[in-house]
Design a protein around this motif. Structure first.
Motif, short mmCIF file in Angstrom:
data_model
loop_
_atom_site.label_atom_id
_atom_site.label_comp_id
_atom_site.label_asym_id
_atom_site.label_seq_id
_atom_site.Cartn_x
_atom_site.Cartn_y
_atom_site.Cartn_z
N ARG A 236 0.83 -1.22 0.00
CA ARG A 236 0.00 0.00 0.00
C ARG A 236 0.86 1.26 0.00
O ARG A 236 0.53 2.24 -0.67
CB ARG A 236 -0.93 -0.01 1.22
CG ARG A 236 -2.10 -0.98 1.08
CD ARG A 236 -2.89 -1.07 2.36
NE ARG A 236 -4.04 -1.94 2.25
CZ ARG A 236 -4.65 -2.53 3.28
NH1 ARG A 236 -4.18 -2.33 4.51
NH2 ARG A 236 -5.68 -3.31 3.09
N LYS A 237 1.97 1.23 0.76
CA LYS A 237 2.88 2.38 0.78
C LYS A 237 3.47 2.63 -0.61
O LYS A 237 3.63 3.78 -1.04
CB LYS A 237 4.01 2.14 1.79
CG LYS A 237 3.62 2.35 3.23
CD LYS A 237 4.82 2.14 4.14
CE LYS A 237 4.42 2.21 5.61
NZ LYS A 237 5.58 1.89 6.49
N ILE A 238 3.82 1.56 -1.29
CA ILE A 238 4.39 1.67 -2.64
C ILE A 238 3.34 2.25 -3.59
O ILE A 238 3.64 3.13 -4.40
CB ILE A 238 4.88 0.29 -3.14
CG1 ILE A 238 6.08 -0.18 -2.28
CG2 ILE A 238 5.29 0.34 -4.61
CD1 ILE A 238 6.35 -1.66 -2.37
N ARG A 239 2.10 1.78 -3.47
CA ARG A 239 1.01 2.32 -4.30
C ARG A 239 0.80 3.80 -4.04
O ARG A 239 0.61 4.59 -4.97
CB ARG A 239 -0.29 1.56 -4.01
CG ARG A 239 -0.59 0.50 -5.05
CD ARG A 239 -1.91 -0.19 -4.81
NE ARG A 239 -3.09 0.64 -4.88
CZ ARG A 239 -3.59 1.20 -5.97
NH1 ARG A 239 -2.96 1.06 -7.13
NH2 ARG A 239 -4.70 1.91 -5.94
N GLU A 240 0.85 4.19 -2.78
CA GLU A 240 0.66 5.60 -2.43
C GLU A 240 1.77 6.46 -3.03
O GLU A 240 1.51 7.56 -3.55
CB GLU A 240 0.65 5.77 -0.90
CG GLU A 240 -0.64 5.30 -0.24
CD GLU A 240 -0.52 5.20 1.27
OE1 GLU A 240 0.44 5.79 1.84
OE2 GLU A 240 -1.37 4.53 1.89
N ALA A 241 3.01 5.96 -2.95
CA ALA A 241 4.15 6.71 -3.50
C ALA A 241 4.00 6.88 -5.01
O ALA A 241 4.26 7.96 -5.56
CB ALA A 241 5.46 5.99 -3.17
N ALA A 242 3.57 5.80 -5.68
CA ALA A 242 3.37 5.87 -7.13
C ALA A 242 2.22 6.82 -7.47
O ALA A 242 2.30 7.60 -8.43
CB ALA A 242 3.11 4.47 -7.70
N SER A 243 1.16 6.76 -6.68
CA SER A 243 0.01 7.63 -6.91
C SER A 243 0.39 9.10 -6.76
O SER A 243 -0.04 9.96 -7.53
CB SER A 243 -1.13 7.29 -5.94
OG SER A 243 -1.60 5.99 -6.17
N ASP A 244 1.23 9.40 -5.75
CA ASP A 244 1.69 10.78 -5.53
C ASP A 244 2.46 11.30 -6.74
O ASP A 244 2.44 12.51 -7.02
CB ASP A 244 2.58 10.85 -4.29
CG ASP A 244 1.79 10.67 -2.99
OD1 ASP A 244 0.55 10.79 -3.04
OD2 ASP A 244 2.42 10.41 -1.95
N LEU A 245 3.15 10.39 -7.44
CA LEU A 245 3.93 10.77 -8.62
C LEU A 245 3.10 10.70 -9.91
O LEU A 245 3.59 11.04 -10.99
CB LEU A 245 5.16 9.86 -8.76
CG LEU A 245 6.21 9.98 -7.64
CD1 LEU A 245 7.18 8.80 -7.70
CD2 LEU A 245 6.95 11.30 -7.74
N GLY A 246 1.87 10.22 -9.78
CA GLY A 246 1.00 10.09 -10.95
C GLY A 246 1.31 8.88 -11.82
O GLY A 246 0.84 8.79 -12.96
#
Length: 274
Positions: free
Chosen positions: A178-188
């Motif tokens: 989930r943390k990895i997904r959040e980081a990717a989402s923040d970068l678009g």
């Protein structure tokens, strides 16, 4: 019970159409040398096997460059951040997309790849060949750190790999994902998932891969995974990797090529905006 979430016709004619697409593909953004696909997921999910399977299909022969573990160990076989290119069949040039395989996510703190290292990889800060250290993250003064990454160094699509034959994801691994997904989402950065080992998980699919979209078991597995991680059902792609086969199978190829096309299209659209 019949269900269907993707338009994915099986068989050889579709395989040939997908192969033509791969051969003709070029990134829209001319500054991008290759679309970079980052694979992540729990240990033993089949990340390295997926890379090998793509190479098998595109090169028309069995290959084994991305070393995959055949054990049931709970420790990651992959230790380095490694970029895999795919050479075009019978030519010296490469397809304009690359894969990065990373150390698997392991249960507990201080084991497996650290989420901070994956965040650095997403931004293009991790050099090819960097050896992951489960005890500490890559720092900006480390020789493996790229301080000014190019557009091509950055990750253009994040792909979570998960085994349909695996038990329920352990909470600590799920939190890391989930943390990895959040980081990717923040970068678009766009995100997809592939569900591997579908033949081992479901008797219907083991008998005939064309039953993949008829399997209520796989539908439930994908639904549970979608709920756990928040990836939409139409972005979860079932595949069977090559493992013990000695020759190519058109139905295996079509599922993998369909997943690959979506990865490349998502990554290409993202890279075009950079």
């Amino acid at each position: 019970m019949l269900w269907k979430s993707h338009d994915c016709p099986m068989g050889d004619p579709n395989k040939q159409e997908l192969l033509r697409y791969m051969n003709n593909f070029q990134p829209q953004n001319k500054k991008v040398k290759a679309i970079r696909v980052l694979l992540h997921g729990p240990v033993g999910a089949g990340k390295s096997s997926f890379i090998n399977s793509v190479k098998n299909i595109l090169q028309g022969k069995m290959t084994n460059e991305a070393l995959a573990s055949n054990t049931t160990s709970d420790q990651s076989f992959t230790k380095k951040y490694q970029t895999y290119k795919v050479k075009k069949e019978g030519r010296e040039n490469f397809y304009p997309f690359v894969f990065n395989d990373i150390m698997g996510l392991e249960d507990g703190d201080g084991r497996g790849v650290r989420t901070d290292d994956i965040k650095n990889a997403l931004k293009g800060h991790v050099k090819d060949g960097y050896k992951f250290n489960p005890a500490s993250s890559l720092s900006d003064d480390d020789p493996g750190f790229i301080s000014s990454p190019s557009i091509s160094d950055r990750v253009h699509v994040l792909v979570c790999v998960y085994s349909a034959n695996a038990a329920e994801i352990k909470l600590s691994v799920l939190q890391k994902m989930r943390k990895i997904r959040e980081a990717a989402s923040d970068l678009g950065i766009p995100q997809l998932a592939i569900l591997t080992h579908i033949d081992e998980a479901c008797g219907e699919t083991e008998k005939n891969l064309r039953n993949v979209y008829r399997s209520t078991y796989l539908k439930k597995k994908m639904g549970d995974f979608s709920s756990s991680l928040g990836i939409p059902m139409n972005c979860i792609l079932p595949v069977k990797n090559y493992s013990d086969e000695i020759q190519l199978n058109p139905d295996v190829d079509t599922l993998i090529l369909s997943a690959l096309k979506l990865m490349i299209d998502f990554g290409d659209d993202y890279a075009d905006k950079l």
